[in-house]
Design an enzyme around this catalytic site. Structure first.
Site, short mmCIF file in Angstrom:
data_model
loop_
_atom_site.label_atom_id
_atom_site.label_comp_id
_atom_site.label_asym_id
_atom_site.label_seq_id
_atom_site.Cartn_x
_atom_site.Cartn_y
_atom_site.Cartn_z
N ASN A 72 0.81 -1.21 0.00
CA ASN A 72 0.00 0.00 0.00
C ASN A 72 0.85 1.26 0.00
OD1 ASN A 72 -2.35 -1.45 -0.05
ND2 ASN A 72 -2.82 -1.21 2.11
N GLY A 82 3.26 -4.18 -6.92
CA GLY A 82 2.09 -3.32 -7.08
C GLY A 82 0.79 -4.10 -7.15
N HIS A 83 -0.33 -3.36 -7.03
CA HIS A 83 -1.64 -3.98 -7.20
C HIS A 83 -1.82 -4.38 -8.67
CE1 HIS A 83 -3.09 -3.15 -3.18
NE2 HIS A 83 -2.66 -1.91 -3.30
N ALA A 84 -2.40 -5.53 -8.89
CA ALA A 84 -2.55 -6.01 -10.26
C ALA A 84 -3.42 -5.06 -11.07
CB ALA A 84 -3.18 -7.40 -10.25
N VAL A 85 -3.01 -4.83 -12.31
CA VAL A 85 -3.82 -3.99 -13.18
C VAL A 85 -5.14 -4.67 -13.50
CG1 VAL A 85 -3.93 -2.90 -15.46
CG2 VAL A 85 -1.79 -2.88 -14.15
#
Length: 423
Positions: A72, A82-85
């Site tokens: 985060n 990172g957060h998955a696209v």
């Protein structure tokens, strides 16, 4: 967040976010959930069900919340953090009404904590404009999953099936004892799959699981972001959903999409229930070996399901692994990794005693406090600072590690002072 959901229910009835509440434990024990015995019993010579808090459970939860905070904060700017696209890889008689009221109270507290966090972010990022106030969220998802799973434990009581010794299915009593709950879980799964793949979304291909925008494969699905999941949120919640999804820039989408939306609650409940299954294994089997064997079996089984659904690929297969949608393959993948990680933590901390769980033990005992706290203070010194625009990954990584480490130190300090946020 995904692994934390399983951690939180693997099992809330097994270890509180802080010091155990004996009254609550005994009340829930009458309902058949036996919170302390689910995950705090260890093998001892005279009484295999002596109560003791499992270090592995707090360590497991601590690993989850620490990674969550680090990601985060930015994960050092590295894409793989990172957060998955889009696609990726509780001995006295207490009425059930009273227990149900406690379950409901705890669910509401979860939501209130997230609303506090979200309100703070709205004030700062949207200049107090409530027109776009986000209703869904991580702790809201927690509260919904906890409410459903805890009520299942209360109303569909598990059984130990000791009277079935000698029968062939006795070896599977940890699953058979939860058969009523498993039936309910399969109903939830069926409802989710029926809505996702069997109901038409206006102007979209049936069963569409893509990001919309300029996503490949469906040229007529520009305004179909998230398929049925996105459609339900936009109809039910309007503007009060997440406005800056990870897909917006890459796929040039024109619609908002919330990864903690309404439909995704259904598979999330299933994921949380995997934690209940892990805890029930402990309550049924007093020895370490059968516990570990069963957790590994679950990990292998769920891995096989995952590979079968996604076709061992990123975007192909029947159901790709997708965190944004909480797809069936995503919860099976997360469940598999959770069973495996918990088994490793249990082996190292509670069986062999080679590791005391530090530093993750301490965040695991105050996970809710850390989650809410970092969400409020993430833009403030000393957790973050304004970086040089040419600082690159090195400075960002240093900042994100610093912020995460500070929260681990805060958790350790609170542990030394015997201060725990218990919901």
């Amino acid at each position: 967040m995904a692994i934390t959901l399983c951690a939180a229910k693997c099992n809330k009835n097994t270890s509180e976010l802080g010091e155990p509440d004996e009254n609550e434990n005994e009340e829930l024990k009458m309902s058949g959930t036996e919170p302390q015995t689910l995950a705090e019993n260890v093998e001892v010579e005279k009484n295999p069900f002596v109560k003791r808090r499992l270090k592995s459970l707090d360590t497991f939860r601590g690993i989850a919340i620490t990674l969550m905070i680090f990601v985060n904060y930015g994960g050092g700017g590295y894409y793989f953090f990172g957060h998955a696209v889009w696609n990726v890889l509780r001995l006295r008689r207490v009425s059930k009404i009273k227990i149900a009221s406690k379950i409901l109270k705890r669910s509401l507290i979860f939501s209130a904590l997230l609303n506090l966090r979200e309100s703070y972010r709205t004030i700062h990022s949207l200049d107090g404009n409530l027109e776009f106030y986000r209703i869904p969220g991580v702790l809201q998802r927690f509260s919904v999953c906890y409410l459903f799973v805890a009520m299942m434990q209360l109303l569909l009581r598990p059984t130990n099936n000791e009277d079935r010794k000698g029968r062939w299915w006795h070896k599977f009593r940890d699953v058979y004892g939860l058969r009523k709950q498993w039936i309910f879980v399969f109903v939830i799964l069926a409802a989710y799959l029926a809505l996702t793949f069997g109901v038409d979304v206006p102007g979209c291909p049936k069963g569409y699981l893509g990001p919309g925008g300029i996503g490949l494969g469906f040229p007529n699905a520009f305004n179909c972001t998230g398929g049925m999941a996105g459609y339900i949120d936009r109809i039910a919640l309007g503007k009060h959903i997440y406005r800056f999804p990870t897909i917006k820039e890459l796929y040039k989408t024109s619609l908002p999409f919330d990864p903690e939306g309404i439909l995704g609650c259904l598979p999330s409940i299933v994921l949380v229930f995997f934690g209940v299954q892990a805890g029930h294994i402990i309550s049924i089997h007093p020895k370490n070996k059968p516990r570990l064997i069963r957790w590994i079996i679950w990990a292998v089984l769920l891995t096989a399901i995952t590979l079968g659904l996604c076709g061992v690929s990123k975007n192909e297969g029947i159901i790709p692994i997708n965190k944004n949608l909480w797809s069936l393959s995503f919860i099976s993948a997360t469940g598999a990794s959770s069973f495996l990680l918990f088994a490793v933590c249990y082996l190292l901390t509670d069986v062999f005693g080679w590791w005391n769980g530090a530093p993750f033990l301490y965040p695991g005992m105050n996970s809710i406090l850390l989650y809410v706290g970092h969400g409020i203070l993430w833009r403030h010194l000393p957790f973050s600072w304004e970086m040089d625009k040419y600082g690159g990954h090195g400075e960002m990584l240093a900042m994100n590690i610093t912020g995460t480490a500070l929260w681990c130190l805060i958790a350790y300090y609170l542990f030394t002072k015997n201060v725990f946020l218990k919901v």
